[in-house]
Design a protein around this motif. Sequence first.
Motif, PDB file in Angstrom:
ATOM      1  N   PHE A 179       0.834  -1.201   0.000  1.00  0.00           N
ATOM      2  CA  PHE A 179       0.000   0.000   0.000  1.00  0.00           C
ATOM      3  C   PHE A 179       0.872   1.257   0.000  1.00  0.00           C
ATOM      4  N   GLY A 180       1.945   1.234   0.770  1.00  0.00           N
ATOM      5  CA  GLY A 180       2.879   2.364   0.801  1.00  0.00           C
ATOM      6  C   GLY A 180       3.540   2.585  -0.544  1.00  0.00           C
ATOM      7  N   ARG A 181       3.960   1.502  -1.204  1.00  0.00           N
ATOM      8  CA  ARG A 181       4.582   1.620  -2.531  1.00  0.00           C
ATOM      9  C   ARG A 181       3.586   2.170  -3.543  1.00  0.00           C
ATOM     10  N   PHE A 182       2.345   1.712  -3.431  1.00  0.00           N
ATOM     11  CA  PHE A 182       1.293   2.198  -4.331  1.00  0.00           C
ATOM     12  C   PHE A 182       1.111   3.713  -4.182  1.00  0.00           C
ATOM     13  N   LEU A 183       0.982   4.177  -2.953  1.00  0.00           N
ATOM     14  CA  LEU A 183       0.796   5.612  -2.722  1.00  0.00           C
ATOM     15  C   LEU A 183       2.007   6.413  -3.200  1.00  0.00           C
ATOM     16  N   GLU A 184       3.204   5.900  -2.940  1.00  0.00           N
ATOM     17  CA  GLU A 184       4.413   6.615  -3.352  1.00  0.00           C
ATOM     18  C   GLU A 184       4.501   6.722  -4.866  1.00  0.00           C
ATOM     19  N   SER A 185       4.169   5.624  -5.552  1.00  0.00           N
ATOM     20  CA  SER A 185       4.218   5.651  -7.012  1.00  0.00           C
ATOM     21  C   SER A 185       3.170   6.602  -7.574  1.00  0.00           C
ATOM     22  N   CYS A 186       1.959   6.543  -7.013  1.00  0.00           N
ATOM     23  CA  CYS A 186       0.882   7.414  -7.509  1.00  0.00           C
ATOM     24  C   CYS A 186       1.181   8.879  -7.228  1.00  0.00           C
ATOM     25  N   LEU A 187       1.839   9.151  -6.120  1.00  0.00           N
ATOM     26  CA  LEU A 187       2.168  10.529  -5.764  1.00  0.00           C
ATOM     27  C   LEU A 187       3.072  11.156  -6.818  1.00  0.00           C
ATOM     28  N   SER A 188       3.958  10.350  -7.395  1.00  0.00           N
ATOM     29  CA  SER A 188       4.924  10.878  -8.356  1.00  0.00           C
ATOM     30  C   SER A 188       4.491  10.689  -9.811  1.00  0.00           C
ATOM     31  N   CYS A 189       3.335  10.035 -10.028  1.00  0.00           N
ATOM     32  CA  CYS A 189       2.872   9.802 -11.399  1.00  0.00           C
ATOM     33  C   CYS A 189       2.495  11.114 -12.076  1.00  0.00           C
ATOM     34  N   SER A 190       2.722  11.160 -13.381  1.00  0.00           N
ATOM     35  CA  SER A 190       2.317  12.340 -14.143  1.00  0.00           C
ATOM     36  C   SER A 190       1.320  12.008 -15.244  1.00  0.00           C
ATOM     37  N   THR A 191       1.056  10.724 -15.467  1.00  0.00           N
ATOM     38  CA  THR A 191       0.121  10.323 -16.520  1.00  0.00           C
ATOM     39  C   THR A 191      -0.917   9.366 -15.962  1.00  0.00           C
ATOM     40  N   ALA A 192      -2.090   9.370 -16.595  1.00  0.00           N
ATOM     41  CA  ALA A 192      -3.160   8.476 -16.173  1.00  0.00           C
ATOM     42  C   ALA A 192      -2.778   7.014 -16.397  1.00  0.00           C
ATOM     43  N   ASP A 193      -2.095   6.724 -17.491  1.00  0.00           N
ATOM     44  CA  ASP A 193      -1.710   5.338 -17.784  1.00  0.00           C
ATOM     45  C   ASP A 193      -0.845   4.755 -16.673  1.00  0.00           C
ATOM     46  N   ARG A 194       0.056   5.578 -16.155  1.00  0.00           N
ATOM     47  CA  ARG A 194       0.935   5.098 -15.079  1.00  0.00           C
ATOM     48  C   ARG A 194       0.121   4.838 -13.815  1.00  0.00           C
ATOM     49  N   ILE A 195      -0.821   5.709 -13.504  1.00  0.00           N
ATOM     50  CA  ILE A 195      -1.653   5.506 -12.312  1.00  0.00           C
ATOM     51  C   ILE A 195      -2.473   4.226 -12.461  1.00  0.00           C
ATOM     52  N   ILE A 196      -3.013   4.006 -13.657  1.00  0.00           N
ATOM     53  CA  ILE A 196      -3.806   2.799 -13.893  1.00  0.00           C
ATOM     54  C   ILE A 196      -2.946   1.555 -13.710  1.00  0.00           C
ATOM     55  N   ARG A 197      -1.708   1.594 -14.188  1.00  0.00           N
ATOM     56  CA  ARG A 197      -0.800   0.449 -13.973  1.00  0.00           C
ATOM     57  C   ARG A 197      -0.589   0.195 -12.477  1.00  0.00           C
ATOM     58  N   GLU A 198      -0.442   1.258 -11.719  1.00  0.00           N
ATOM     59  CA  GLU A 198      -0.246   1.098 -10.273  1.00  0.00           C
ATOM     60  C   GLU A 198      -1.504   0.523  -9.617  1.00  0.00           C
ATOM     61  N   ILE A 199      -2.683   0.923 -10.099  1.00  0.00           N
ATOM     62  CA  ILE A 199      -3.929   0.371  -9.570  1.00  0.00           C
ATOM     63  C   ILE A 199      -4.006  -1.131  -9.843  1.00  0.00           C
ATOM     64  N   LEU A 200      -3.657  -1.519 -11.059  1.00  0.00           N
ATOM     65  CA  LEU A 200      -3.701  -2.940 -11.413  1.00  0.00           C
ATOM     66  C   LEU A 200      -2.692  -3.742 -10.592  1.00  0.00           C
ATOM     67  N   THR A 201      -1.526  -3.152 -10.331  1.00  0.00           N
ATOM     68  CA  THR A 201      -0.521  -3.821  -9.496  1.00  0.00           C
ATOM     69  C   THR A 201      -1.050  -4.006  -8.081  1.00  0.00           C
ATOM     70  N   LEU A 202      -1.685  -2.968  -7.542  1.00  0.00           N
ATOM     71  CA  LEU A 202      -2.261  -3.074  -6.203  1.00  0.00           C
ATOM     72  C   LEU A 202      -3.375  -4.117  -6.180  1.00  0.00           C
ATOM     73  N   ASP A 203      -4.220  -4.120  -7.196  1.00  0.00           N
ATOM     74  CA  ASP A 203      -5.320  -5.084  -7.257  1.00  0.00           C
ATOM     75  C   ASP A 203      -4.796  -6.511  -7.294  1.00  0.00           C
ATOM     76  N   ASP A 204      -3.662  -6.714  -7.972  1.00  0.00           N
ATOM     77  CA  ASP A 204      -3.058  -8.046  -8.046  1.00  0.00           C
ATOM     78  C   ASP A 204      -2.597  -8.551  -6.682  1.00  0.00           C
ATOM     79  N   CYS A 205      -2.382  -7.639  -5.738  1.00  0.00           N
ATOM     80  CA  CYS A 205      -1.947  -8.041  -4.391  1.00  0.00           C
ATOM     81  C   CYS A 205      -3.077  -8.700  -3.604  1.00  0.00           C
ATOM     82  N   ARG A 206      -4.320  -8.527  -4.055  1.00  0.00           N
ATOM     83  CA  ARG A 206      -5.492  -9.134  -3.426  1.00  0.00           C
ATOM     84  C   ARG A 206      -5.544  -8.823  -1.923  1.00  0.00           C
ATOM     85  N   ILE A 207      -5.394  -7.558  -1.590  1.00  0.00           N
ATOM     86  CA  ILE A 207      -5.458  -7.136  -0.186  1.00  0.00           C
ATOM     87  C   ILE A 207      -6.921  -7.053   0.227  1.00  0.00           C
TER      88      ILE A 207
END
Length: 417
Positions: free
Chosen positions: A104-132
């Motif tokens: 969750f911390g890595r997700f927030l850190e990556s999203c904080l520094s994202c500049s494009t929607a595509d990158r944020i979507i990739r981070e969402i999919l990565t988080l979803d894959d964690c099945r938290i």
Amino acid sequence: MAANLKELVQRYKADPESVYNTWFIDNEARMKAFRSIRRGVTEVIEAIKAGTFGNDFKGSPLEFVLTCITEQKQVFEGAAHPFYWKPKLRIPDIYENEENKAAFGRFLESCLSCSTADRIIREILTLDDCRIKGLGPAVANILYFLHPTHMPPFNTAMLNGFNTLFADKKPLGSWTAYLEMREAIIHANEELQPALSKDLGAISGLLFDVGVGKIALAGNFQTALEFDRAKLEKALKKRHDDVRKAQEEENSHLEMQFTLTRMGRDLGYDVWVAANDRTRSLAGISLQSLTLPELPLLEMASETLKTVSLIDVIWINRLSRQIECAFEIEKSTSIYSGMLRLLDLASSLGDRKYDFFLVAPDNREKEILAQLQRPAFRNLGSVAFRYLLFSDVSCNCEAMGRFGDDWRVLLKVARGE
């Protein structure tokens, strides 16, 4: 659907009690929240890395972030609920499970520094894959305040509004459904020509109002929801009460700005008021007529200068043109965000120590004391934070303005430090 959508948008924008007019447009609390939430997310990331995040929502830096969001009562009143630690269900599983917490911390850190929607979507999919367990698209409310032009906010009312408007059946807890909603929302927004706003909060507010039955669909729309009349009337009454309360709070804030402005002038200072409040008036007198047209030259980054220009009241020495004193009036918004603006100002003014003041209703004193205990505000070399309660200012303003020599007269009623 485009013509019908435009007609719906026109009704949405014309309604003085719509989300558009009560929350999205010209709402100082909404604008202040963006920077506070961004700073809070940074604290969440740092706490997770340092191992100090804790094993409960209460007392964690995440609680502060969600408090800033839920202060936007018109839309986000229940936004914190998905993040409460539910011990029987052991969800959301980011408090006891260290691996999930780190993800969750890595997700927030990556999203904080994202500049494009595509990158944020990739981070969402990565988080979803964690099945938290229990960590679903409620997180999108945080993402919205980090990237308002890329990510729409999300809650039950908005989902209901979306399903009503698009005759869909998207489920509540699915990231996949959220991303599909996002695509449809952005496409519909672009179809409007011009769009409601690049900020997706505007069209999400429309979904919210449709979702709670505030705006009924007409024409060729097929309504997917049936609203209980009593429930709808209750929702409309609550919206009306919220609007009235917000107006009362806004008036109280303005009255205190005038009080501090007049006191500063009586003590021999020039006064600056927040750039977005300058044109406001009380009893036929505008703040603009009593205050400086612009801030003195300050050497700071443009983003910081913009933040400083929103400080509620600043007293300036007429001879030296130096800032002597500053005030943040916190009637209902985040105490923390006001302190950050004052800290930004102090850090840009050189080595001298400044005495800055939070001004708040008497019933918020405990909140102020809690914020003053935060590690970020202890042992600050550049600023001494004190606070003034509304009752102390109102009862003593005339005497302090008449008999005081300078800003130090405030120390007779100020608290803290």
